[in-house]
Scaffold this active site. Structure first.
Site, PDB file in Angstrom:
ATOM      1  N   CYS A   1      28.507  22.072  41.752  1.00  0.00           N
ATOM      2  CA  CYS A   1      29.716  21.290  42.005  1.00  0.00           C
ATOM      3  C   CYS A   1      30.254  20.785  40.675  1.00  0.00           C
ATOM      4  O   CYS A   1      29.487  20.310  39.839  1.00  0.00           O
ATOM      5  CB  CYS A   1      29.373  20.111  42.916  1.00  0.00           C
ATOM      6  SG  CYS A   1      30.793  19.074  43.310  1.00  0.00           S
ATOM      7  N   LEU A   2      31.567  20.893  40.475  1.00  0.00           N
ATOM      8  CA  LEU A   2      32.168  20.435  39.214  1.00  0.00           C
ATOM      9  C   LEU A   2      31.922  18.946  38.981  1.00  0.00           C
ATOM     10  O   LEU A   2      31.902  18.495  37.843  1.00  0.00           O
ATOM     11  CB  LEU A   2      33.677  20.718  39.212  1.00  0.00           C
ATOM     12  CG  LEU A   2      34.097  22.197  39.200  1.00  0.00           C
ATOM     13  CD1 LEU A   2      35.610  22.308  39.315  1.00  0.00           C
ATOM     14  CD2 LEU A   2      33.595  22.904  37.941  1.00  0.00           C
TER      15      LEU A   2
ATOM     16  N   GLN B   1      38.177  14.943  43.838  1.00  0.00           N
ATOM     17  CA  GLN B   1      37.574  15.242  42.529  1.00  0.00           C
ATOM     18  C   GLN B   1      38.533  15.020  41.367  1.00  0.00           C
ATOM     19  O   GLN B   1      38.118  15.044  40.205  1.00  0.00           O
ATOM     20  CB  GLN B   1      37.050  16.684  42.496  1.00  0.00           C
ATOM     21  CG  GLN B   1      35.891  16.923  43.452  1.00  0.00           C
ATOM     22  CD  GLN B   1      35.407  18.357  43.379  1.00  0.00           C
ATOM     23  OE1 GLN B   1      35.991  19.240  43.991  1.00  0.00           O
ATOM     24  NE2 GLN B   1      34.353  18.592  42.604  1.00  0.00           N
TER      25      GLN B   1
ATOM     26  N   HIS C   1      31.757  23.592  51.553  1.00  0.00           N
ATOM     27  CA  HIS C   1      31.485  22.719  50.400  1.00  0.00           C
ATOM     28  C   HIS C   1      32.695  21.828  50.098  1.00  0.00           C
ATOM     29  O   HIS C   1      32.553  20.616  49.918  1.00  0.00           O
ATOM     30  CB  HIS C   1      31.110  23.575  49.182  1.00  0.00           C
ATOM     31  CG  HIS C   1      30.847  22.776  47.940  1.00  0.00           C
ATOM     32  ND1 HIS C   1      29.597  22.668  47.361  1.00  0.00           N
ATOM     33  CD2 HIS C   1      31.678  22.046  47.156  1.00  0.00           C
ATOM     34  CE1 HIS C   1      29.684  21.884  46.296  1.00  0.00           C
ATOM     35  NE2 HIS C   1      30.942  21.503  46.137  1.00  0.00           N
ATOM     36  N   GLU C   2      33.884  22.428  50.061  1.00  0.00           N
ATOM     37  CA  GLU C   2      35.091  21.654  49.732  1.00  0.00           C
ATOM     38  C   GLU C   2      35.452  20.697  50.861  1.00  0.00           C
ATOM     39  O   GLU C   2      35.899  19.571  50.618  1.00  0.00           O
ATOM     40  CB  GLU C   2      36.267  22.588  49.420  1.00  0.00           C
ATOM     41  CG  GLU C   2      36.042  23.519  48.234  1.00  0.00           C
ATOM     42  CD  GLU C   2      35.541  22.812  46.987  1.00  0.00           C
ATOM     43  OE1 GLU C   2      35.924  21.650  46.739  1.00  0.00           O
ATOM     44  OE2 GLU C   2      34.736  23.415  46.263  1.00  0.00           O
TER      45      GLU C   2
ATOM     46  N   HIS D   1      33.700  17.537  50.643  1.00  0.00           N
ATOM     47  CA  HIS D   1      34.281  16.600  49.662  1.00  0.00           C
ATOM     48  C   HIS D   1      35.293  15.668  50.311  1.00  0.00           C
ATOM     49  O   HIS D   1      35.320  14.469  50.013  1.00  0.00           O
ATOM     50  CB  HIS D   1      34.977  17.371  48.532  1.00  0.00           C
ATOM     51  CG  HIS D   1      34.059  17.756  47.413  1.00  0.00           C
ATOM     52  ND1 HIS D   1      33.364  16.834  46.657  1.00  0.00           N
ATOM     53  CD2 HIS D   1      33.732  18.965  46.905  1.00  0.00           C
ATOM     54  CE1 HIS D   1      32.652  17.463  45.736  1.00  0.00           C
ATOM     55  NE2 HIS D   1      32.847  18.766  45.871  1.00  0.00           N
TER      56      HIS D   1
ATOM     57  N   GLY E   1      36.440  26.249  43.609  1.00  0.00           N
ATOM     58  CA  GLY E   1      36.992  25.343  44.603  1.00  0.00           C
ATOM     59  C   GLY E   1      37.163  23.973  43.986  1.00  0.00           C
ATOM     60  O   GLY E   1      36.429  23.609  43.063  1.00  0.00           O
TER      61      GLY E   1
HETATM   62 NI    NI Z   1      32.012  20.325  44.769  1.00  0.00          NI
END
Ligand code: NI
Length: 184
Positions: free
Chosen positions: A96-97, A49, A138-139, A142, A44
């Site tokens: 998370c990236l 991000q 989760h996304e 963000h 995701g």
């Molecule tokens: Ni994330």
């Protein structure tokens, strides 16, 4: 185009992202989002991000072979709104990236109803559950300026403080390009 992933500590990750004007051409952004997510091996990616504070995220769970129903879960969510979250919460280890090499259990409700547009501005209201709901939650966080570490206990957060500070400085090992707010 593959963007560097914005690291923890950058204010763009803490802003509530704004809606995209309905009908506008989002194809280039969507293509860049998928390219960037794939380059980072993510499941995701939310627009903040890559430094864009707009309400859009992409998901690709097609690599999660053990999860039922994932083979078609490669999607774009534009201007999403969570209408309802329901059912019992369950814990799962998230990462998370933007917060590399940290994984922690997060408790989230099992199901949700989401209103959103796809990349062609088709409108949907859909119920999701299981891992799909988890990834969306989760996304979605963000684009609300929220991160999974916000759900941790004060003790856990304190234990991660040093690691998080290093991430903000870019002092972290990743296999993808990053942009750290405090890199000297
Ligand atoms: Ni994330």
């Amino acid at each position: 185009m593959v963007y560097p992933i914005i690291m923890y500590g950058d204010p763009v990750l803490r802003k509530r992202a704004t809606d995209i004007e309905k009908g506008s051409d989002i194809a280039p952004l969507v293509a860049d989002m998928f390219e960037t997510m794939e380059a980072a091996n993510g499941i995701g990616l939310a627009a903040p991000q890559i430094g864009k504070s707009v309400r859009l995220f992409v998901v690709d769970g097609t690599g999660l072979e053990d999860e039922p129903g994932m083979e078609t879960f490669r999607k774009v969510f534009v201007n999403p709104t969570v209408l309802e979250e329901f059912d019992e919460p369950w814990e799962f280890e998230e990462g998370c990236l933007s917060i590399p090499n940290i994984r922690e259990n997060v408790s989230r409700r099992a199901k949700l109803t989401l209103h959103y547009f796809d990349e062609n501005w088709n409108e949907f209201t859909v119920k999701f559950d299981g891992m799909k709901a988890r990834i969306i939650q989760h996304e979605y966080d963000h684009i609300e300026g929220k991160l999974f570490i916000d759900y941790l206990t004060p003790l856990k957060k304190r234990l991660l403080k040093g690691k998080l500070a290093n991430i903000s400085k870019g002092d972290v090992d990743t296999e993808y390009r990053i942009l750290a707010p405090l890199r000297k």
